[in-house]
Write a protein that holds these residues in place. Sequence first.
Motif, PDB file in Angstrom:
ATOM      1  N   GLY A  97       0.825  -1.200   0.000  1.00 38.10           N
ATOM      2  CA  GLY A  97       0.000   0.000   0.000  1.00 38.10           C
ATOM      3  C   GLY A  97       0.859   1.250   0.000  1.00 38.10           C
ATOM      4  N   GLY A  98       2.023   1.191   0.654  1.00 36.25           N
ATOM      5  CA  GLY A  98       2.965   2.296   0.603  1.00 36.25           C
ATOM      6  C   GLY A  98       3.575   2.454  -0.771  1.00 36.25           C
ATOM      7  N   THR A  99       3.821   1.336  -1.443  1.00 33.68           N
ATOM      8  CA  THR A  99       4.304   1.382  -2.825  1.00 33.68           C
ATOM      9  C   THR A  99       3.265   2.027  -3.727  1.00 33.68           C
ATOM     10  OG1 THR A  99       5.503  -0.687  -2.397  1.00 33.68           O
ATOM     11  CG2 THR A  99       5.259  -0.022  -4.686  1.00 33.68           C
ATOM     12  N   LEU A 100       2.014   1.611  -3.568  1.00 30.11           N
ATOM     13  CA  LEU A 100       0.930   2.210  -4.342  1.00 30.11           C
ATOM     14  C   LEU A 100       0.803   3.706  -4.045  1.00 30.11           C
ATOM     15  CD1 LEU A 100      -1.761  -0.593  -3.914  1.00 30.11           C
ATOM     16  CD2 LEU A 100      -0.522  -0.036  -6.020  1.00 30.11           C
ATOM     17  N   THR A 101       1.000   4.084  -2.782  1.00 25.46           N
ATOM     18  CA  THR A 101       0.963   5.492  -2.394  1.00 25.46           C
ATOM     19  C   THR A 101       1.963   6.304  -3.206  1.00 25.46           C
ATOM     20  OG1 THR A 101       0.229   5.014  -0.135  1.00 25.46           O
ATOM     21  CG2 THR A 101       1.410   7.085  -0.480  1.00 25.46           C
ATOM     22  N   LEU A 102       3.183   5.822  -3.288  1.00 20.20           N
ATOM     23  CA  LEU A 102       4.232   6.521  -4.029  1.00 20.20           C
ATOM     24  C   LEU A 102       3.956   6.507  -5.522  1.00 20.20           C
ATOM     25  CD1 LEU A 102       7.172   5.048  -1.974  1.00 20.20           C
ATOM     26  CD2 LEU A 102       6.510   7.461  -2.013  1.00 20.20           C
ATOM     27  N   ASN A 103       3.431   5.409  -6.026  1.00 15.31           N
ATOM     28  CA  ASN A 103       3.101   5.308  -7.446  1.00 15.31           C
ATOM     29  C   ASN A 103       2.046   6.342  -7.825  1.00 15.31           C
ATOM     30  OD1 ASN A 103       1.634   4.117  -9.903  1.00 15.31           O
ATOM     31  ND2 ASN A 103       3.391   2.750  -9.728  1.00 15.31           N
ATOM     32  N   THR A 177       7.734   1.328  -9.520  1.00  8.27           N
ATOM     33  CA  THR A 177       7.560   2.468  -8.621  1.00  8.27           C
ATOM     34  C   THR A 177       8.901   3.051  -8.205  1.00  8.27           C
ATOM     35  OG1 THR A 177       5.460   1.549  -7.842  1.00  8.27           O
ATOM     36  CG2 THR A 177       6.509   3.219  -6.460  1.00  8.27           C
ATOM     37  N   GLU A 178       9.874   2.192  -7.999  1.00  4.96           N
ATOM     38  CA  GLU A 178      11.218   2.678  -7.656  1.00  4.96           C
ATOM     39  C   GLU A 178      11.745   3.610  -8.736  1.00  4.96           C
ATOM     40  OE1 GLU A 178      15.596   2.739  -7.346  1.00  4.96           O
ATOM     41  OE2 GLU A 178      14.416   1.804  -8.951  1.00  4.96           O
ATOM     42  N   SER A 179      11.438   3.289  -9.998  1.00  8.89           N
ATOM     43  CA  SER A 179      11.884   4.129 -11.107  1.00  8.89           C
ATOM     44  C   SER A 179      11.097   5.432 -11.198  1.00  8.89           C
ATOM     45  CB  SER A 179      11.742   3.359 -12.428  1.00  8.89           C
ATOM     46  OG  SER A 179      12.589   2.221 -12.445  1.00  8.89           O
ATOM     47  N   LEU A 180       9.971   5.510 -10.492  1.00  7.42           N
ATOM     48  CA  LEU A 180       9.138   6.713 -10.513  1.00  7.42           C
ATOM     49  C   LEU A 180       9.380   7.640  -9.315  1.00  7.42           C
ATOM     50  CD1 LEU A 180       5.701   5.151 -11.558  1.00  7.42           C
ATOM     51  CD2 LEU A 180       7.111   6.678 -12.955  1.00  7.42           C
ATOM     52  N   LEU A 181      10.222   7.226  -8.376  1.00  5.74           N
ATOM     53  CA  LEU A 181      10.365   7.990  -7.136  1.00  5.74           C
ATOM     54  C   LEU A 181      10.761   9.445  -7.365  1.00  5.74           C
ATOM     55  CD1 LEU A 181      12.041   5.478  -4.638  1.00  5.74           C
ATOM     56  CD2 LEU A 181       9.664   6.248  -4.700  1.00  5.74           C
ATOM     57  N   ALA A 198      11.833  -2.992   4.884  1.00  5.68           N
ATOM     58  CA  ALA A 198      11.351  -2.077   3.846  1.00  5.68           C
ATOM     59  C   ALA A 198      12.374  -0.980   3.578  1.00  5.68           C
ATOM     60  CB  ALA A 198       9.993  -1.507   4.241  1.00  5.68           C
ATOM     61  N   ASN A 199      11.945   0.108   2.978  1.00  3.75           N
ATOM     62  CA  ASN A 199      12.889   1.033   2.368  1.00  3.75           C
ATOM     63  C   ASN A 199      12.674   2.499   2.729  1.00  3.75           C
ATOM     64  OD1 ASN A 199      14.149  -0.899   0.047  1.00  3.75           O
ATOM     65  ND2 ASN A 199      11.976  -1.334   0.354  1.00  3.75           N
ATOM     66  N   GLY A 200      12.448   2.780   4.005  1.00  6.61           N
ATOM     67  CA  GLY A 200      12.146   4.145   4.414  1.00  6.61           C
ATOM     68  C   GLY A 200      13.217   5.152   4.049  1.00  6.61           C
ATOM     69  N   ARG A 201      14.466   4.850   4.353  1.00  5.40           N
ATOM     70  CA  ARG A 201      15.539   5.802   4.063  1.00  5.40           C
ATOM     71  C   ARG A 201      15.706   5.987   2.555  1.00  5.40           C
ATOM     72  NH1 ARG A 201      19.164   7.653   7.431  1.00  5.40           N
ATOM     73  NH2 ARG A 201      18.910   5.938   8.904  1.00  5.40           N
ATOM     74  N   ARG A 202      15.572   4.914   1.798  1.00  3.12           N
ATOM     75  CA  ARG A 202      15.700   5.007   0.345  1.00  3.12           C
ATOM     76  C   ARG A 202      14.622   5.930  -0.230  1.00  3.12           C
ATOM     77  NH1 ARG A 202      18.006   1.529  -3.470  1.00  3.12           N
ATOM     78  NH2 ARG A 202      17.104   1.632  -5.569  1.00  3.12           N
ATOM     79  N   ILE A 203      13.398   5.771   0.258  1.00  3.35           N
ATOM     80  CA  ILE A 203      12.304   6.623  -0.199  1.00  3.35           C
ATOM     81  C   ILE A 203      12.621   8.082   0.097  1.00  3.35           C
ATOM     82  CG2 ILE A 203       9.893   7.237   0.191  1.00  3.35           C
ATOM     83  CD1 ILE A 203       9.434   4.199   0.780  1.00  3.35           C
TER      84      ILE A 203
END
Length: 250
Positions: A97-103, A177-181, A198-203
């Motif tokens: 759901g967090g991935t979808l949020t960023l997408n 989504t990673e490519s869309l950040l 997960a990937n909080g710092r990366r985000i």
Amino acid sequence: MTDVMAGAEPFFMQGKGPAVLVLHGFTGTTQSMRYLGEELHRRFGFTVSGPRLRGHGTSPDDMETTGYLDWLASAEQALHELAGQGTKVFVTGLSMGGTLTLNLAARFPNIVAGAVPINGAAGIFDGAMAELVSDGAAPKRVPGIGSDIKAAGVKELAYQEVPVACLRQVHVLIAATESLLRKVSCPTLAIHSREDHANGRRIAQEVSSNDVRLLWLDNSYHVATLDNDKDLIVERCGRFISEIAGAAPG
């Protein structure tokens, strides 16, 4: 029509302030987001929508007929319905759901006023999982991945087994989504459990927003919205949305 499990139903609460879309995770249900949604409505007065992503909250057989475009479509439909009310719309979600949020934040910058991914996955995969989805001889199903919770006696409503075909689909969603950040320009609050994969710092490092905040959770595992820090999440998420909604032009 496939029956929806008790507790996995979508929910909606009409408020008077900003609107918040809350998105559950992979193989999970709205049960994992209901407390956050209800408390954001009760404490802050927000309009809240918690959709059930297609293929979730029913059965693994049903889920196996879906893929990442179906899950995105469920989230997009709910986003556009909220936007149709004419209020500012914020998005938050747990895990996938967090991935979808960023997408959504990346693809609909004129709609999403702020993003709050909670233990969102954004490009770093577990090695064993990556090997599994790369194996052409992998089994059709593997054991479920739900209920990664530190608090005693708390259980997530999630599938007990996972279609491997859907694991492959979620990897595509995460990679895309990673490519869309870099396209995420709205204010972003990344919430991340210290004891999680997960990937909080990366985000926080990759989004292009000028307003990026990172909240570490010290007493929760992956399903943080049901864990010991659930009230901290409500409070910080609510304050973030209130601040951004108040500061942004009407």
